[in-house]
Design a protein around this motif. Structure first.
Motif, PDB file in Angstrom:
ATOM      1  N   GLY A 113       0.918  -1.287  -0.391  1.00 13.94           N
ATOM      2  CA  GLY A 113       0.143  -0.526  -0.182  1.00 13.94           C
ATOM      3  C   GLY A 113       0.220   1.518  -0.117  1.00 13.94           C
ATOM      4  O   GLY A 113       2.004   1.776   0.185  1.00 13.94           O
ATOM      5  N   LYS A 114       0.096   2.038  -0.406  1.00 14.16           N
ATOM      6  CA  LYS A 114       0.865   3.365   0.217  1.00 14.16           C
ATOM      7  C   LYS A 114       0.098   4.256   0.462  1.00 14.16           C
ATOM      8  O   LYS A 114      -1.414   4.599   0.690  1.00 14.16           O
ATOM      9  CB  LYS A 114       1.018   4.148  -2.187  1.00 14.16           C
ATOM     10  N   GLN A 115       0.987   5.964   1.312  1.00 13.17           N
ATOM     11  CA  GLN A 115       0.261   6.367   2.298  1.00 13.17           C
ATOM     12  C   GLN A 115       0.653   7.483   1.325  1.00 13.17           C
ATOM     13  O   GLN A 115       1.641   7.847   1.623  1.00 13.17           O
ATOM     14  CB  GLN A 115       0.253   6.165   3.387  1.00 13.17           C
ATOM     15  N   ILE A 116       0.152   9.007   1.741  1.00 16.24           N
ATOM     16  CA  ILE A 116       0.069   9.770   0.610  1.00 16.24           C
ATOM     17  C   ILE A 116      -0.454  11.135   1.945  1.00 16.24           C
ATOM     18  O   ILE A 116      -1.555  11.074   2.268  1.00 16.24           O
ATOM     19  CB  ILE A 116      -0.741  10.119  -0.686  1.00 16.24           C
ATOM     20  N   SER A 117       0.920  11.733   2.369  1.00 16.23           N
ATOM     21  CA  SER A 117       0.638  12.318   3.129  1.00 16.23           C
ATOM     22  C   SER A 117       0.622  14.071   2.654  1.00 16.23           C
ATOM     23  O   SER A 117       0.498  14.064   1.382  1.00 16.23           O
ATOM     24  CB  SER A 117       1.623  13.121   4.181  1.00 16.23           C
ATOM     25  N   SER A 118       0.262  14.760   3.134  1.00 15.05           N
ATOM     26  CA  SER A 118      -0.503  16.307   2.605  1.00 15.05           C
ATOM     27  C   SER A 118       0.891  17.111   2.483  1.00 15.05           C
ATOM     28  O   SER A 118       0.484  17.904   1.278  1.00 15.05           O
ATOM     29  CB  SER A 118      -1.380  16.841   4.061  1.00 15.05           C
ATOM     30  N   ASN A 119       1.698  16.947   2.845  1.00 11.97           N
ATOM     31  CA  ASN A 119       3.371  17.584   2.041  1.00 11.97           C
ATOM     32  C   ASN A 119       4.229  16.613   1.353  1.00 11.97           C
ATOM     33  O   ASN A 119       4.580  17.319   0.817  1.00 11.97           O
ATOM     34  CB  ASN A 119       4.227  17.493   3.372  1.00 11.97           C
ATOM     35  N   ARG A 120       2.717  16.259   0.378  1.00 12.61           N
ATOM     36  CA  ARG A 120       3.304  15.349  -0.522  1.00 12.61           C
ATOM     37  C   ARG A 120       2.198  14.997  -1.781  1.00 12.61           C
ATOM     38  O   ARG A 120       1.359  15.126  -1.862  1.00 12.61           O
ATOM     39  CB  ARG A 120       3.832  13.752  -0.391  1.00 12.61           C
ATOM     40  N   ASN A 121       2.935  16.118  -3.277  1.00  7.15           N
ATOM     41  CA  ASN A 121       2.189  15.797  -3.988  1.00  7.15           C
ATOM     42  C   ASN A 121       1.456  14.867  -4.895  1.00  7.15           C
ATOM     43  O   ASN A 121       2.508  13.006  -5.245  1.00  7.15           O
ATOM     44  CB  ASN A 121       2.802  16.226  -5.570  1.00  7.15           C
ATOM     45  N   PRO A 122      -0.237  14.485  -4.357  1.00  4.38           N
ATOM     46  CA  PRO A 122      -1.249  12.706  -5.207  1.00  4.38           C
ATOM     47  C   PRO A 122      -0.680  12.846  -6.541  1.00  4.38           C
ATOM     48  O   PRO A 122      -0.621  12.173  -7.099  1.00  4.38           O
ATOM     49  CB  PRO A 122      -2.393  13.615  -4.526  1.00  4.38           C
ATOM     50  N   MET A 123       0.277  13.925  -7.362  1.00  5.16           N
ATOM     51  CA  MET A 123       0.041  13.761  -8.721  1.00  5.16           C
ATOM     52  C   MET A 123       1.152  12.425  -8.739  1.00  5.16           C
ATOM     53  O   MET A 123       1.184  11.799 -10.268  1.00  5.16           O
ATOM     54  CB  MET A 123       0.534  14.888  -9.412  1.00  5.16           C
ATOM     55  N   GLU A 124       2.454  12.308  -8.052  1.00  4.15           N
ATOM     56  CA  GLU A 124       3.589  10.865  -7.827  1.00  4.15           C
ATOM     57  C   GLU A 124       2.357  10.183  -8.329  1.00  4.15           C
ATOM     58  O   GLU A 124       3.186   8.630  -8.632  1.00  4.15           O
ATOM     59  CB  GLU A 124       3.894  10.971  -6.312  1.00  4.15           C
ATOM     60  N   LEU A 125       1.320   9.429  -8.132  1.00  7.50           N
ATOM     61  CA  LEU A 125       0.561   8.244  -7.716  1.00  7.50           C
ATOM     62  C   LEU A 125       0.614   8.714  -9.953  1.00  7.50           C
ATOM     63  O   LEU A 125       0.225   6.926  -9.506  1.00  7.50           O
ATOM     64  CB  LEU A 125      -0.302   8.114  -7.066  1.00  7.50           C
ATOM     65  N   PHE A 126       0.506   8.925 -10.042  1.00 10.62           N
ATOM     66  CA  PHE A 126       0.072   8.951 -11.579  1.00 10.62           C
ATOM     67  C   PHE A 126       1.202   9.455 -12.617  1.00 10.62           C
ATOM     68  O   PHE A 126       0.290   9.840 -14.182  1.00 10.62           O
ATOM     69  CB  PHE A 126      -1.405  10.068 -11.777  1.00 10.62           C
ATOM     70  N   GLN A 127       2.426   8.976 -12.658  1.00  9.67           N
ATOM     71  CA  GLN A 127       3.263   9.444 -13.518  1.00  9.67           C
ATOM     72  C   GLN A 127       3.578   8.266 -14.271  1.00  9.67           C
ATOM     73  O   GLN A 127       3.634   6.791 -13.820  1.00  9.67           O
ATOM     74  CB  GLN A 127       4.717   9.758 -12.553  1.00  9.67           C
TER      75      GLN A 127
END
Length: 285
Positions: A271-285
């Motif tokens: 699983g992946k956990q995306i904190s509020s200080n990471r850009n969620p766009m990294e999921l869709f590269q």
């Protein structure tokens, strides 16, 4: 004095106080300037208000990633006398957040359930064509769809409706496929996305525009507690059994895969956990 008595009392006090707050009518939330050719994310909402409740990741994609988020109002509810009013409330909620809005057909699609899919294939096929046309026209980079065990009959129906529509599209059609939950929790989410206090406040405010629904059941006031409970569940289901929970206050759980070559493709293990200080766009590269 037991400090936990005050802790719980404050939760109860805020909930009671919240019931006196106004519903809708707030000035539009600050919105980013999006490029004309910005990639799109479509939220296939079973009912008006679902776009707000599960919208944590979508809101961040718009605000942090420059994605144009469009809510697809698959239905406008089952009560015909409320459908026009619910759509008006939906327009106002989406406008507040900065989401676009697509109406499937006047008053929304009807009988979007597994039973219709099995027993009335003609009606079902017409609905599939409507959704397939929306997908083909918009060519989204990301779509949000309820998972196939989300308890509510229409939520489950929308899952199968979108899946059937995807299967009619050319093999080269691709998009990221984000499954959502609300009524029925997923057994195997693989993504937990943190929301900031500001984002949660905006989601709560947007939900309050659905006046008829939140007067019946105050979804907006209960949304923060649900988002907190997602941190509890996600710490184990996404982070790993027995692992330390992340320092999130609010989060939403999803299952992320990709539609490619006519089927769903697993993107990663675990699983992946995306904190509020990471850009969620990294999921869709």
């Amino acid at each position: 004095m037991n400090p936990y008595l005050n802790f719980v009392s404050e939760f109860a006090r805020f909930l009671k106080e919240g019931k006196s707050y106004p519903l809708g009518g707030f000035p539009v939330a600050p919105q980013p300037k999006l490029a004309e050719n910005a990639p799109k994310a479509l939220i296939f909402s079973p009912h008006p208000d679902d776009e707000c409740i599960i919208g944590g990741l979508a809101l961040r994609l718009m605000r942090e990633g420059g994605i144009k988020v469009i809510n697809v109002a698959v239905t406008q509810g089952s009560k015909k006398e409320r459908q026009a009013e619910r759509y008006k409330e939906l327009e106002e909620a989406c406008h507040y957040l900065g989401f676009g809005l697509i109406q499937t057909v006047p008053n929304g699609l009807e009988k979007v359930t597994v039973q219709t899919r099995e027993k009335d294939p003609g009606h079902w096929e017409k609905s599939v064509r409507v959704v397939a046309n929306i997908l083909a026209t918009n060519k989204p980079r990301v779509i949000f769809v309820p998972h196939d065990r989300d308890w509510n009959g229409t939520h489950i129906g929308v899952h199968h409706l979108v899946m059937d529509a995807l299967k009619t599209l050319p093999m080269e059609f691709e998009c990221y496929f984000v499954e959502t939950e609300f009524w029925g929790a997923m057994d195997t989410p693989n993504l937990m996305v943190e929301s900031s206090v500001k984002d949660v406040a905006d989601l709560v405010t947007a939900t309050s525009f659905h006046v008829g629904e939140v007067r019946r059941n105050p979804y907006h006031l209960l949304l923060p507690a649900w988002l907190q409970d997602n941190v509890r569940r996600g710490g184990e289901l996404v982070g790993g059994q027995g692992e330390a929970a992340p320092e999130f206050t609010f989060a939403t759980l999803y299952r992320l895969r990709k539609w490619s070559q006519g089927h769903l493709v697993k993107l990663y293990d675990g699983g992946k956990q995306i904190s509020s200080n990471r850009n969620p766009m990294e999921l869709f590269q």
